[in-house]
Design an enzyme around this catalytic site. Structure first.
Site, PDB file in Angstrom:
ATOM      1  N   LYS A   1       0.855  -1.188   0.000  1.00  0.00           N
ATOM      2  CA  LYS A   1       0.000   0.000   0.000  1.00  0.00           C
ATOM      3  C   LYS A   1       0.888   1.234   0.000  1.00  0.00           C
ATOM      4  O   LYS A   1       1.791   1.358   0.819  1.00  0.00           O
ATOM      5  CB  LYS A   1      -0.895   0.014   1.238  1.00  0.00           C
ATOM      6  CG  LYS A   1      -1.798   1.237   1.313  1.00  0.00           C
ATOM      7  CD  LYS A   1      -2.794   1.113   2.433  1.00  0.00           C
ATOM      8  CE  LYS A   1      -2.301   1.628   3.745  1.00  0.00           C
ATOM      9  NZ  LYS A   1      -2.079   3.076   3.807  1.00  0.00           N
TER      10      LYS A   1
ATOM     11  N   ASP B   1      -3.493   4.372  -1.672  1.00  0.00           N
ATOM     12  CA  ASP B   1      -4.403   4.789  -0.584  1.00  0.00           C
ATOM     13  C   ASP B   1      -4.346   6.299  -0.420  1.00  0.00           C
ATOM     14  O   ASP B   1      -3.682   6.814   0.469  1.00  0.00           O
ATOM     15  CB  ASP B   1      -3.946   4.058   0.689  1.00  0.00           C
ATOM     16  CG  ASP B   1      -4.752   4.436   1.921  1.00  0.00           C
ATOM     17  OD1 ASP B   1      -5.892   4.891   1.780  1.00  0.00           O
ATOM     18  OD2 ASP B   1      -4.216   4.259   3.028  1.00  0.00           O
TER      19      ASP B   1
ATOM     20  N   LYS C   1      -7.319   8.188  -0.475  1.00  0.00           N
ATOM     21  CA  LYS C   1      -8.566   8.577   0.225  1.00  0.00           C
ATOM     22  C   LYS C   1      -9.155   9.887  -0.303  1.00  0.00           C
ATOM     23  O   LYS C   1      -9.300  10.858   0.451  1.00  0.00           O
ATOM     24  CB  LYS C   1      -8.319   8.708   1.725  1.00  0.00           C
ATOM     25  CG  LYS C   1      -7.842   7.444   2.413  1.00  0.00           C
ATOM     26  CD  LYS C   1      -7.855   7.637   3.921  1.00  0.00           C
ATOM     27  CE  LYS C   1      -7.376   6.444   4.675  1.00  0.00           C
ATOM     28  NZ  LYS C   1      -5.940   6.153   4.519  1.00  0.00           N
TER      29      LYS C   1
ATOM     30  N   ASP D   1     -13.719  15.012  -2.156  1.00  0.00           N
ATOM     31  CA  ASP D   1     -13.846  16.381  -2.672  1.00  0.00           C
ATOM     32  C   ASP D   1     -15.145  16.435  -3.477  1.00  0.00           C
ATOM     33  O   ASP D   1     -15.912  15.475  -3.481  1.00  0.00           O
ATOM     34  CB  ASP D   1     -12.607  16.723  -3.530  1.00  0.00           C
ATOM     35  CG  ASP D   1     -12.284  18.215  -3.513  1.00  0.00           C
ATOM     36  OD1 ASP D   1     -13.234  19.035  -3.585  1.00  0.00           O
ATOM     37  OD2 ASP D   1     -11.100  18.557  -3.436  1.00  0.00           O
TER      38      ASP D   1
ATOM     39  N   THR E   1     -10.233   3.534  11.105  1.00  0.00           N
ATOM     40  CA  THR E   1     -10.063   2.622  12.250  1.00  0.00           C
ATOM     41  C   THR E   1      -9.479   3.346  13.466  1.00  0.00           C
ATOM     42  O   THR E   1      -9.420   2.781  14.553  1.00  0.00           O
ATOM     43  CB  THR E   1      -9.177   1.419  11.864  1.00  0.00           C
ATOM     44  OG1 THR E   1      -8.079   1.887  11.075  1.00  0.00           O
ATOM     45  CG2 THR E   1      -9.942   0.405  11.065  1.00  0.00           C
TER      46      THR E   1
ATOM     47  N   ARG F   1       2.754  -0.845  10.881  1.00  0.00           N
ATOM     48  CA  ARG F   1       3.794  -0.899  11.908  1.00  0.00           C
ATOM     49  C   ARG F   1       4.064  -2.290  12.479  1.00  0.00           C
ATOM     50  O   ARG F   1       5.232  -2.593  12.765  1.00  0.00           O
ATOM     51  CB  ARG F   1       3.462   0.123  13.004  1.00  0.00           C
ATOM     52  CG  ARG F   1       3.707   1.559  12.524  1.00  0.00           C
ATOM     53  CD  ARG F   1       2.988   2.592  13.347  1.00  0.00           C
ATOM     54  NE  ARG F   1       1.539   2.530  13.128  1.00  0.00           N
ATOM     55  CZ  ARG F   1       0.678   3.389  13.662  1.00  0.00           C
ATOM     56  NH1 ARG F   1       1.112   4.351  14.446  1.00  0.00           N
ATOM     57  NH2 ARG F   1      -0.618   3.288  13.393  1.00  0.00           N
TER      58      ARG F   1
HETATM   59  O1  C5P Z   1       0.691   0.983  11.089  1.00  0.00           O
HETATM   60  P1  C5P Z   1      -0.735   0.534  10.927  1.00  0.00           P
HETATM   61  O2  C5P Z   1      -0.893  -0.978  10.828  1.00  0.00           O
HETATM   62  O3  C5P Z   1      -1.656   1.135  11.975  1.00  0.00           O
HETATM   63  O4  C5P Z   1      -1.142   1.107   9.492  1.00  0.00           O
HETATM   64  C1  C5P Z   1      -2.456   1.083   8.999  1.00  0.00           C
HETATM   65  C2  C5P Z   1      -2.491   1.703   7.635  1.00  0.00           C
HETATM   66  O5  C5P Z   1      -3.826   1.645   7.135  1.00  0.00           O
HETATM   67  C3  C5P Z   1      -2.075   3.164   7.601  1.00  0.00           C
HETATM   68  O6  C5P Z   1      -1.357   3.362   6.391  1.00  0.00           O
HETATM   69  C4  C5P Z   1      -3.373   3.937   7.556  1.00  0.00           C
HETATM   70  O7  C5P Z   1      -3.263   5.135   6.832  1.00  0.00           O
HETATM   71  C5  C5P Z   1      -4.294   2.956   6.828  1.00  0.00           C
HETATM   72  N1  C5P Z   1      -5.732   3.073   7.118  1.00  0.00           N
HETATM   73  C6  C5P Z   1      -6.243   2.922   8.388  1.00  0.00           C
HETATM   74  N2  C5P Z   1      -7.594   3.031   8.609  1.00  0.00           N
HETATM   75  C7  C5P Z   1      -8.425   3.286   7.594  1.00  0.00           C
HETATM   76  C8  C5P Z   1      -7.922   3.446   6.302  1.00  0.00           C
HETATM   77  C9  C5P Z   1      -6.544   3.318   6.092  1.00  0.00           C
HETATM   78  O8  C5P Z   1      -5.494   2.662   9.322  1.00  0.00           O
HETATM   79  N3  C5P Z   1      -9.736   3.334   7.799  1.00  0.00           N
END
Ligand code: C5P
Length: 233
Positions: free
Chosen positions: A33, A60, A62, A65, A120, A212
């Protein structure tokens, strides 16, 4: 839809990203991603490089607009040959339909288009007190998902905790992409609605997005293999 693990490459440069992906053996090309941090720093070229290296790419960005702006922006993105891209369903059904129009190439092909429902990182308290949405989280996500499906989109981004309810409302073929993944022993960071890879599988997620817990792990390849084992295999 075949289940898969998508690694969130939340790095600020191409060199960091390529160094990270270089940890994987030659034939191991994870679905990746590319988010705002990397895209804003490196531009479309990083997408072309990762596609040329053999990775599937979820872009990604998002989008959220007015419909005309989103249509025209999606038209630009359609030339990048990504596998999946997204927008915020909060932009409404007119915006989502405009996005589909823009994304569809003259030959009718296009990447999967996925709508973010509620981030999330959004807690039920934020939903109520800051966004002034009185409905429960799951009802909000389900309603946003139905709007996305009725606008012709392929699926949504949600917490794995909501994936089952979304499938029940929108059909088994409606794709659920779920970030907010953590191993039992790791901290939540800024995420609030989290589950393990195994729980995401039980809840019916099609794709987990993991940042992460893989990128900051002492052994990222082992962390990725663990996600694959618990979620896919
Ligand atoms: O590091 P982590 O596992 O928390 O990363 C989650 C990834 O998913 C990040 O790149 C974040 O921008 C993306 N994301 C998210 N929740 C959403 C949409 C995308 O955490 N609803």
């Amino acid at each position: 839809m075949n289940r898969d693990v998508i690694i969130a490459c939340d790095f600020s440069s191409a060199s960091q990203t390529l160094d990270f992906l270089g940890l994987f053996s030659r034939g191991n090309k994870p679905f990746v991603k590319i988010g705002m941090e990397l895209f804003y720093s490196e531009g479309p070229d990083i997408v072309r490089r990762l596609k040329a290296a053999g990775h599937k790419v979820f872009l990604d960005l998002k989008l959220h607009d007015i419909p005309n702006t989103v249509r025209k922006s999606m038209k630009v993105l359609s030339s990048l040959d990504v596998d999946m891209c997204n927008l915020h369903s909060a932009g409404g059904s007119v915006m989502m339909k405009a996005a589909l129009e823009g994304l569809t190439r003259p030959d009718g092909s296009r990447p999967l288009l996925i709508a973010v429902t509620q981030l999330t990182s959004t807690s039920p308290e934020m939903l109520r007190d800051e966004l002034l949405i009185g409905a429960p989280m799951e009802d909000t996500v389900r309603s946003y998902a139905l709007n996305a499906r009725n606008s012709g989109l392929d699926g949504i981004v949600c917490s794995p905790r909501e994936a089952r309810a979304v499938k029940e409302a929108c059909g088994a073929g409606f794709v659920t992409v779920t970030p907010g993944i953590r191993f039992p022993e790791s901290g939540a960071d800024d995420q609030t609605r989290i589950t393990t890879p195994a729980a995401a599988r039980e809840n019916g997620s099609d794709f987990i997005v993991v940042g992460r817990p893989i990128t900051a792990a002492a052994d990222p390849v082992a962390a990725y293999e663990r996600c694959m084992k618990e979620f896919v295999l």
